[in-house]
Design a protein around this motif. Sequence first.
Motif, PDB file in Angstrom:
ATOM      1  N   ALA A 169       0.844  -1.187   0.000  1.00  0.00           N
ATOM      2  CA  ALA A 169       0.000   0.000   0.000  1.00  0.00           C
ATOM      3  C   ALA A 169       0.883   1.242   0.000  1.00  0.00           C
ATOM      4  CB  ALA A 169      -0.902   0.002   1.236  1.00  0.00           C
ATOM      5  N   LEU A 170       0.434   2.275  -0.657  1.00  0.00           N
ATOM      6  CA  LEU A 170       1.148   3.551  -0.680  1.00  0.00           C
ATOM      7  C   LEU A 170       0.185   4.674  -0.305  1.00  0.00           C
ATOM      8  CD1 LEU A 170       3.322   3.139  -3.921  1.00  0.00           C
ATOM      9  CD2 LEU A 170       4.086   3.010  -1.537  1.00  0.00           C
ATOM     10  N   PRO A 171       0.536   5.555   0.641  1.00  0.00           N
ATOM     11  CA  PRO A 171       1.743   5.456   1.469  1.00  0.00           C
ATOM     12  C   PRO A 171       1.693   4.236   2.382  1.00  0.00           C
ATOM     13  CG  PRO A 171       0.282   7.139   2.330  1.00  0.00           C
ATOM     14  CD  PRO A 171      -0.311   6.704   1.021  1.00  0.00           C
ATOM     15  N   ARG A 172       2.837   3.864   2.918  1.00  0.00           N
ATOM     16  CA  ARG A 172       2.939   2.606   3.651  1.00  0.00           C
ATOM     17  C   ARG A 172       1.950   2.508   4.814  1.00  0.00           C
ATOM     18  NH1 ARG A 172       9.257   0.629   4.000  1.00  0.00           N
ATOM     19  NH2 ARG A 172       9.872   1.138   1.876  1.00  0.00           N
ATOM     20  N   ALA A 204       7.030   9.912   9.190  1.00  0.00           N
ATOM     21  CA  ALA A 204       5.900  10.652   9.770  1.00  0.00           C
ATOM     22  C   ALA A 204       5.176   9.816  10.814  1.00  0.00           C
ATOM     23  CB  ALA A 204       4.938  11.065   8.656  1.00  0.00           C
ATOM     24  N   LEU A 205       5.014   8.526  10.554  1.00  0.00           N
ATOM     25  CA  LEU A 205       4.351   7.660  11.532  1.00  0.00           C
ATOM     26  C   LEU A 205       5.211   7.502  12.771  1.00  0.00           C
ATOM     27  CD1 LEU A 205       1.973   5.903  12.309  1.00  0.00           C
ATOM     28  CD2 LEU A 205       3.030   3.994  11.055  1.00  0.00           C
ATOM     29  N   ILE A 229       3.882   8.447  16.547  1.00  0.00           N
ATOM     30  CA  ILE A 229       3.852   7.467  17.637  1.00  0.00           C
ATOM     31  C   ILE A 229       4.678   7.964  18.819  1.00  0.00           C
ATOM     32  CG2 ILE A 229       4.573   5.139  18.306  1.00  0.00           C
ATOM     33  CD1 ILE A 229       3.865   4.234  15.452  1.00  0.00           C
ATOM     34  N   ARG A 230       5.857   8.479  18.551  1.00  0.00           N
ATOM     35  CA  ARG A 230       6.705   8.995  19.638  1.00  0.00           C
ATOM     36  C   ARG A 230       6.008  10.097  20.426  1.00  0.00           C
ATOM     37  NH1 ARG A 230      11.544   8.539  16.074  1.00  0.00           N
ATOM     38  NH2 ARG A 230      12.919   6.954  16.970  1.00  0.00           N
ATOM     39  N   ALA A 231       5.207  10.902  19.753  1.00  0.00           N
ATOM     40  CA  ALA A 231       4.513  12.010  20.419  1.00  0.00           C
ATOM     41  C   ALA A 231       3.488  11.531  21.432  1.00  0.00           C
ATOM     42  CB  ALA A 231       3.835  12.893  19.370  1.00  0.00           C
ATOM     43  N   THR A 232       3.095  10.255  21.377  1.00  0.00           N
ATOM     44  CA  THR A 232       2.114   9.722  22.319  1.00  0.00           C
ATOM     45  C   THR A 232       2.763   9.147  23.573  1.00  0.00           C
ATOM     46  OG1 THR A 232       2.096   7.484  21.356  1.00  0.00           O
ATOM     47  CG2 THR A 232       0.622   9.129  20.381  1.00  0.00           C
ATOM     48  N   GLY A 233       4.099   9.180  23.665  1.00  0.00           N
ATOM     49  CA  GLY A 233       4.781   8.639  24.830  1.00  0.00           C
ATOM     50  C   GLY A 233       5.229   7.205  24.684  1.00  0.00           C
ATOM     51  N   VAL A 234       5.226   6.698  23.446  1.00  0.00           N
ATOM     52  CA  VAL A 234       5.737   5.353  23.151  1.00  0.00           C
ATOM     53  C   VAL A 234       7.224   5.459  22.852  1.00  0.00           C
ATOM     54  CG1 VAL A 234       5.613   3.416  21.516  1.00  0.00           C
ATOM     55  CG2 VAL A 234       3.509   4.550  22.287  1.00  0.00           C
TER      56      VAL A 234
END
Length: 360
Positions: free
Chosen positions: A20-23, A201-202, A206-211
Amino acid sequence: MRVDLFDFDLPEERIALRPALPRESARLLHVPPEGALEDRHVGDLPSILRAGDVLVFNDTKVIPARLNGERRREGLPEGQGVAQIEATLHMRLDAGRWKAFLRPAKRVSEGDRIIFHGENGSTLAANVEERGEGGETTLRFECSGPDLDAAIALVGHLPLPPYIASKRPEDEQDRADYQTIYARHEGAVAAPTAGLHFTPALFEAIRATGVTFEYVTLHVGAGTFLPVKADDTSAHKMHQEFGTIDPETAARLAAARDEGRRIVAVGTTSLRVLESAAASGRIEPFHAATDIFITPGYRFRAVDALLTNFHLPRSTLFMLVSAFSGLQRMQDAYAHAIETGYRFYSYGDACLLERPKAET
């Protein structure tokens, strides 16, 4: 367990030939421990994962491990003693030797010399040092170390999975599509495909959520594509793959579990090296070959959730996810995925499996 318990019917049109694109637009089937299945997209992971989760990625890098060449035997008349051979490298033994699967293996004997050819006129020679079962062979190349790595890069082809390669040839697009954005340690024969869905971008979302993110290495071997020919799982032999978890990473992962944070494996390859490193019940540094075979009844020691693609019927990977979430649960999830048009295998869609907290 009987292998036929892990069989299911899969329409051929469900096999993805391109990603799929984008991934991150790939579909994601969220499979909680109980209750309804949820149809989402990989791009929804920031809203599904929890603050404090630790995503564990396999940072292996796919090499052009499929080699085409000729077996040549000396001392025979012109035109004799030559046979066309295809080799798929699957585990490095040392600086100059690889284990490989040869086709047709019956045309090769110990002591034979094979000359592999690249499209650019380059060649690479190897001697058959030892023959094993099922076409597995030890090849000793006539160069070693960085010189061998460079030669393989010139001569080799990307080892697309058989269910893709049988339908279309490898092309330049695959060289980008069949590699994760975080790949850094060369040695895999197959991509850790759950990781193919991630983009910069993903990662940022994800990092912004505290993961938090951690990286381990398992050099995926060609054995991952081999069918299970035995009637019972106890009779199936797993091929070894080499894995590494450095001491600092192991310490952080063990501390996260002590703190009650979830370890989320990105792909079955990450899960296999994590579980191999946790044989004592606690994640420890690891630098060894593993042939871990996970089937229902296995007690998981390291992983709480698993992001993975959809796997082949009767495969060791479908057995693994059935061990993780339960055979009936996975049969129901796969039936739903097939009915609602999810795309299967390496370039396909994904599912997020979560285990009950009480079982960790």
